[in-house]
Design an enzyme around this catalytic site. Sequence first.
Site, PDB file in Angstrom:
ATOM      1  N   ASP A  91       0.842  -1.204   0.000  1.00  0.00           N
ATOM      2  CA  ASP A  91       0.000   0.000   0.000  1.00  0.00           C
ATOM      3  C   ASP A  91       0.879   1.255   0.000  1.00  0.00           C
ATOM      4  O   ASP A  91       0.611   2.230  -0.714  1.00  0.00           O
ATOM      5  CB  ASP A  91      -0.915  -0.010   1.230  1.00  0.00           C
ATOM      6  CG  ASP A  91      -1.656  -1.330   1.353  1.00  0.00           C
ATOM      7  OD1 ASP A  91      -2.423  -1.662   0.451  1.00  0.00           O
ATOM      8  OD2 ASP A  91      -1.430  -2.055   2.348  1.00  0.00           O
ATOM      9  N   HIS A  95      -4.586  -3.204   6.662  1.00  0.00           N
ATOM     10  CA  HIS A  95      -4.388  -3.501   5.237  1.00  0.00           C
ATOM     11  C   HIS A  95      -5.734  -3.936   4.661  1.00  0.00           C
ATOM     12  O   HIS A  95      -6.040  -5.113   4.551  1.00  0.00           O
ATOM     13  CB  HIS A  95      -3.347  -4.599   5.027  1.00  0.00           C
ATOM     14  CG  HIS A  95      -3.350  -5.118   3.619  1.00  0.00           C
ATOM     15  ND1 HIS A  95      -2.950  -4.356   2.547  1.00  0.00           N
ATOM     16  CD2 HIS A  95      -3.765  -6.294   3.097  1.00  0.00           C
ATOM     17  CE1 HIS A  95      -3.105  -5.047   1.438  1.00  0.00           C
ATOM     18  NE2 HIS A  95      -3.604  -6.226   1.735  1.00  0.00           N
TER      19      HIS A  95
END
Length: 328
Positions: free
Chosen positions: A159, A187
Amino acid sequence: TRTPVNVTVTGAAGQIGYALLFRIASGQLLGADVPVRLRLLEIPQAVKAAEGTAMELDDCAFPLLSGIDITDDAKTAFDGVNVALLVGARPRTKGMERGDLLEANGGIFKPQGEAINAGAADDVRVLVVGNPANTNALIAQRHAPDVPAERFTAMTRLDHNRALSQLAKKLGVSITDIKKMTIWGNHSATQYPDLFHAEVNGRVAAEAVDDQAWLENDFIPTVAKRGAAIIEARGASSAASAANAAIDHVYDWVNGTAEGDWVSMAVPSDGSYGVPEGLISSFPVTVEDGKYSIVQGLEIDEFSRGRIDASVAELVEERDAVQALGLI
Ligand code: NAX
């Protein structure tokens, strides 16, 4: 010559495993002068496929690869492990409720945590990649009471890297012009990529962008939903980029972060930034001498506060759900 570092990879026959193992064996995980011994853990049906990958690893004749063991037994896989990459997980399939998903993964990460507790080396570092990564890491950690809690981490580096790339594109700068990117929280789609502390050539990224609508309606959802966009385009989930992020995460954890910069890692909270202690949540971290620390003292404005709190609330829900299921 140095003693080889034992690196265990679970889900070794999967697509991330295939993208990851060759890079580990070539020296990119720990350093170009560090020999590694690979331990591959798979479920019995996939052991043969893992053996095939091991044949290909042999065929690369990597000078740093001092051996490969393949097993379907967690105790064997984690005996003496220095770096554990927990990639294999139970994906959500059609009709599966969240409780079913958490329970199925509890069935994987509980015994793996116990096996790490029983056999890991004193310096073990654990990175959980398999989803739901933060909560899977929490389950494994809670079943490894003899291992220092902070050795259990989960991956938000993909990410983080996605956020760097999207911002670089928007501003027409290079990745190396950007410092101090942060992913906060889980996440998952609730994660918060933060441009208020990131810097572009020394300037606050949000100010350099100067476009709150882009930040809210474009940047944040693009980063958070990138996994789904990759599946849509590729017909399969992110694999090479996920493996790359796992390499980055461990390399930096072992070798340190650059002066004046930090990285994102999901680590057990010490209560910083109002994140309940013990939750495995993503933070900005620096690493020195092989130990990470959560960056302290950042000012969090109202917008960021709301985003961080929402993602952390989801982590609390996941923790409560696995607690109710008796998994922790
Ligand atoms: P694959 O389905 O290709 O591979 C998973 C492998 O794990 C399979 O070979 C399976 O046999 C093995 N496995 C299942 N249970 C196991 C167990 N108990 N012990 C050992 N091995 C076991 O999935 P892949 O694309 O490689 O993705 C792996 C995991 O990474 C998934 O959970 C996925 O959701 C997650 N991801 C996490 C990311 C992150 O940023 N944290 C990004 C990429 C990826 O989506």
